[in-house]
Design a protein around this motif. Sequence first.
Motif, PDB file in Angstrom:
ATOM      1  N   GLY A   8     -39.349   2.880  28.318  1.00 12.98           N
ATOM      2  CA  GLY A   8     -38.391   1.891  27.473  1.00 12.98           C
ATOM      3  C   GLY A   8     -36.822   2.127  27.699  1.00 12.98           C
ATOM      4  N   GLU A   9     -36.067   0.939  27.617  1.00 21.52           N
ATOM      5  CA  GLU A   9     -34.782   1.091  27.850  1.00 21.52           C
ATOM      6  C   GLU A   9     -34.418   1.167  29.161  1.00 21.52           C
ATOM      7  OE1 GLU A   9     -33.099   4.828  25.596  1.00 21.52           O
ATOM      8  OE2 GLU A   9     -33.356   3.102  24.309  1.00 21.52           O
ATOM      9  N   ALA A  10     -33.237   1.085  29.510  1.00 20.48           N
ATOM     10  CA  ALA A  10     -32.576   1.214  30.838  1.00 20.48           C
ATOM     11  C   ALA A  10     -32.831   2.468  31.601  1.00 20.48           C
ATOM     12  CB  ALA A  10     -31.025   0.948  30.785  1.00 20.48           C
ATOM     13  N   SER A  11     -32.734   3.766  30.823  1.00 22.70           N
ATOM     14  CA  SER A  11     -32.845   4.876  31.329  1.00 22.70           C
ATOM     15  C   SER A  11     -34.318   5.321  31.937  1.00 22.70           C
ATOM     16  CB  SER A  11     -32.225   5.900  30.463  1.00 22.70           C
ATOM     17  OG  SER A  11     -32.962   6.278  29.200  1.00 22.70           O
ATOM     18  N   ASP A  13     -36.330   2.806  32.662  1.00 21.46           N
ATOM     19  CA  ASP A  13     -36.554   2.052  33.872  1.00 21.46           C
ATOM     20  C   ASP A  13     -36.144   2.767  35.064  1.00 21.46           C
ATOM     21  OD1 ASP A  13     -37.213  -0.358  35.354  1.00 21.46           O
ATOM     22  OD2 ASP A  13     -35.092  -1.181  34.769  1.00 21.46           O
ATOM     23  N   LEU A  14     -34.955   3.283  35.040  1.00 22.57           N
ATOM     24  CA  LEU A  14     -34.402   4.101  36.126  1.00 22.57           C
ATOM     25  C   LEU A  14     -35.379   5.014  36.829  1.00 22.57           C
ATOM     26  CD1 LEU A  14     -32.414   4.822  38.034  1.00 22.57           C
ATOM     27  CD2 LEU A  14     -31.091   6.005  36.325  1.00 22.57           C
ATOM     28  N   HIS A  15     -35.751   6.052  35.804  1.00 22.39           N
ATOM     29  CA  HIS A  15     -36.562   7.286  36.024  1.00 22.39           C
ATOM     30  C   HIS A  15     -37.996   6.758  36.325  1.00 22.39           C
ATOM     31  CE1 HIS A  15     -33.237   9.347  34.760  1.00 22.39           C
ATOM     32  NE2 HIS A  15     -33.316   9.377  33.450  1.00 22.39           N
ATOM     33  N   GLY A  16     -38.299   5.716  35.675  1.00 25.96           N
ATOM     34  CA  GLY A  16     -39.821   5.116  36.191  1.00 25.96           C
ATOM     35  C   GLY A  16     -39.949   4.604  37.499  1.00 25.96           C
ATOM     36  N   ALA A  17     -38.797   3.896  38.003  1.00 21.03           N
ATOM     37  CA  ALA A  17     -38.771   3.532  39.185  1.00 21.03           C
ATOM     38  C   ALA A  17     -38.574   4.655  40.425  1.00 21.03           C
ATOM     39  CB  ALA A  17     -37.464   2.521  39.412  1.00 21.03           C
ATOM     40  N   ASN A  18     -37.735   5.455  39.861  1.00 19.73           N
ATOM     41  CA  ASN A  18     -37.883   6.692  41.003  1.00 19.73           C
ATOM     42  C   ASN A  18     -39.092   7.488  40.981  1.00 19.73           C
ATOM     43  OD1 ASN A  18     -35.429   6.318  41.846  1.00 19.73           O
ATOM     44  ND2 ASN A  18     -34.248   7.326  40.108  1.00 19.73           N
ATOM     45  N   LEU A  19     -39.821   7.626  39.741  1.00 21.78           N
ATOM     46  CA  LEU A  19     -41.078   8.117  40.033  1.00 21.78           C
ATOM     47  C   LEU A  19     -42.173   7.568  40.551  1.00 21.78           C
ATOM     48  CD1 LEU A  19     -43.129  10.456  38.707  1.00 21.78           C
ATOM     49  CD2 LEU A  19     -43.354   9.164  36.775  1.00 21.78           C
ATOM     50  N   MET A  20     -42.183   6.271  40.483  1.00 27.68           N
ATOM     51  CA  MET A  20     -43.003   5.188  41.132  1.00 27.68           C
ATOM     52  C   MET A  20     -42.808   5.334  42.727  1.00 27.68           C
ATOM     53  SD  MET A  20     -42.705   2.049  38.836  1.00 27.68           S
ATOM     54  CE  MET A  20     -43.746   0.641  39.569  1.00 27.68           C
ATOM     55  N   ILE A  91     -42.985   7.588  29.355  1.00 28.02           N
ATOM     56  CA  ILE A  91     -41.423   8.075  29.891  1.00 28.02           C
ATOM     57  C   ILE A  91     -40.945   7.810  28.602  1.00 28.02           C
ATOM     58  CG2 ILE A  91     -39.579   7.644  31.075  1.00 28.02           C
ATOM     59  CD1 ILE A  91     -41.490   6.581  33.485  1.00 28.02           C
ATOM     60  N   ASP A  92     -40.381   9.049  27.982  1.00 32.22           N
ATOM     61  CA  ASP A  92     -39.659   9.255  26.600  1.00 32.22           C
ATOM     62  C   ASP A  92     -40.152   8.211  25.379  1.00 32.22           C
ATOM     63  OD1 ASP A  92     -37.778   9.911  25.199  1.00 32.22           O
ATOM     64  OD2 ASP A  92     -36.099   9.255  26.315  1.00 32.22           O
ATOM     65  N   ASN A 110     -56.554  10.065  30.938  1.00 32.96           N
ATOM     66  CA  ASN A 110     -55.708  11.062  31.305  1.00 32.96           C
ATOM     67  C   ASN A 110     -54.092  10.847  31.023  1.00 32.96           C
ATOM     68  OD1 ASN A 110     -54.301  13.280  32.623  1.00 32.96           O
ATOM     69  ND2 ASN A 110     -55.118  12.383  34.964  1.00 32.96           N
ATOM     70  N   THR A 111     -53.643  11.544  30.275  1.00 31.71           N
ATOM     71  CA  THR A 111     -52.434  11.356  29.680  1.00 31.71           C
ATOM     72  C   THR A 111     -51.460  12.426  30.130  1.00 31.71           C
ATOM     73  OG1 THR A 111     -52.943  12.696  27.463  1.00 31.71           O
ATOM     74  CG2 THR A 111     -53.142  10.354  27.340  1.00 31.71           C
ATOM     75  N   GLN A 112     -50.208  11.737  30.593  1.00 28.85           N
ATOM     76  CA  GLN A 112     -49.263  12.610  31.688  1.00 28.85           C
ATOM     77  C   GLN A 112     -47.930  11.855  30.775  1.00 28.85           C
ATOM     78  OE1 GLN A 112     -50.064  14.706  34.435  1.00 28.85           O
ATOM     79  NE2 GLN A 112     -51.865  14.663  33.447  1.00 28.85           N
ATOM     80  N   TYR A 113     -46.972  13.191  30.439  1.00 29.64           N
ATOM     81  CA  TYR A 113     -45.874  12.852  29.720  1.00 29.64           C
ATOM     82  C   TYR A 113     -44.528  13.156  30.423  1.00 29.64           C
ATOM     83  CZ  TYR A 113     -43.570  10.573  25.291  1.00 29.64           C
ATOM     84  OH  TYR A 113     -43.140   9.884  24.297  1.00 29.64           O
ATOM     85  N   TYR A 114     -43.652  12.132  31.146  1.00 27.72           N
ATOM     86  CA  TYR A 114     -42.496  12.456  31.815  1.00 27.72           C
ATOM     87  C   TYR A 114     -41.275  12.187  30.930  1.00 27.72           C
ATOM     88  CZ  TYR A 114     -39.105  12.465  35.658  1.00 27.72           C
ATOM     89  OH  TYR A 114     -38.052  12.606  36.641  1.00 27.72           O
ATOM     90  N   ILE A 115     -40.426  13.183  30.662  1.00 24.47           N
ATOM     91  CA  ILE A 115     -39.408  13.248  29.948  1.00 24.47           C
ATOM     92  C   ILE A 115     -39.734  13.186  28.458  1.00 24.47           C
ATOM     93  CG2 ILE A 115     -37.068  12.200  29.219  1.00 24.47           C
ATOM     94  CD1 ILE A 115     -37.110  10.599  32.092  1.00 24.47           C
TER      95      ILE A 115
END
Length: 373
Positions: A8-11, A13-20, A91-92, A110-115
């Motif tokens: 969710g939200e801009a941050s 999106d940023l962290h999701g893109a880098n993780l991808m 993600i958050d 399988n559930t994984q939580y980043y941030i």
Amino acid sequence: MKYYIIAGEASGDLHGANLMKALQDQDAHANFRFWGGDLMQAVGGTLVKHYKERQFMGFAEVILNLRKLLGLIKFCKKDIAIFQPDVIIFIDNSGFNLRIAKWAKEENYNTQYYISPQVWASRASRVEKIKRDVDAMYVILPFEKSFYDGYDYPVHFVGHPLIDAIADRTQISEHEFCAKHDLSNKPIIALLPGSRKQEITKMLGVMLSVVEDFKDYQFVIAGAPSQERSFYNTFIKQANVSFVENQTYDLLSVSTAALVTSGTATLETALFKVPQVVCYKANAISYQIAKRIITLKYISLVNLIMDKEVVTELIQHELNTKRLKHELSKILDDQERIKFFLNYYELEKKLGGKGASKKTAELIFESCKSNRF
């Protein structure tokens, strides 16, 4: 493998893109389906819903949009069931994600939580739900690991992804930046009023009220990627200030000081070593609710990580023209600025080195392989 990511939200999106990107390095056949934004979409895969569709600030706004949110949750569950991912990565964005995680775990995903959700700030009882519904948690703040240890829930501290995002950016000189945006040669004071319409409206008016008192500086508004340029036009004309769109890092890299809405931007500003005043003003009802459930001494990530007041926080009624003018004058003083720089360097050490996205991707990929075989 098939990855379903919800940010969710801009941050996010940023962290999701880098993780991808990091997952693609691990898995040449990575297939992404996600809720996120433009940055994640640029990496590849299928964007299901843009974060702009569910940006609500504070308790009151969530309640007013409850029917829409419940509809999105129902849609998300159905979409996951059709896609049948090997892993769901949250993600958050706890209000939405923890509801999906409960359902997902019941369905044996399988559930994984980043941030991590900010359960250390309020409603720590949510930790029990996380333990039940989340197979692995990857935290980015140094104090979060010890917090979860206290609840007998082992988590992975992977460092902060902003370290990578800032280090990997293309550098720009002050001269180049000013020429590109038709700015003068006066020192720059950056205005970071947030990303949601509600908070920008509340914060930016107060920030602009001090412009006339600092004529030796030029003020530049950082436009959020979640908002159209037209939304800012009234504010720009009102105070005769400059505006840059979706270039916050370039702006911070050449700024002398900043007025920043509480959130991830306070940490980004600190990592660029820019002295700042932290601002926060919410809907009156949301603020009263938050006061009763949030147990922290500070609201800014900078102060929380350092466990002391490094940056001044002007909250609710304290965020007014008189106080803001006084605090901005202070951070423009040379002696005060030295204190900022020393504290900021210590902060960066606490956050760990580079590689948060890479570490997280490696752990998630290994988890997926273990589940498959």
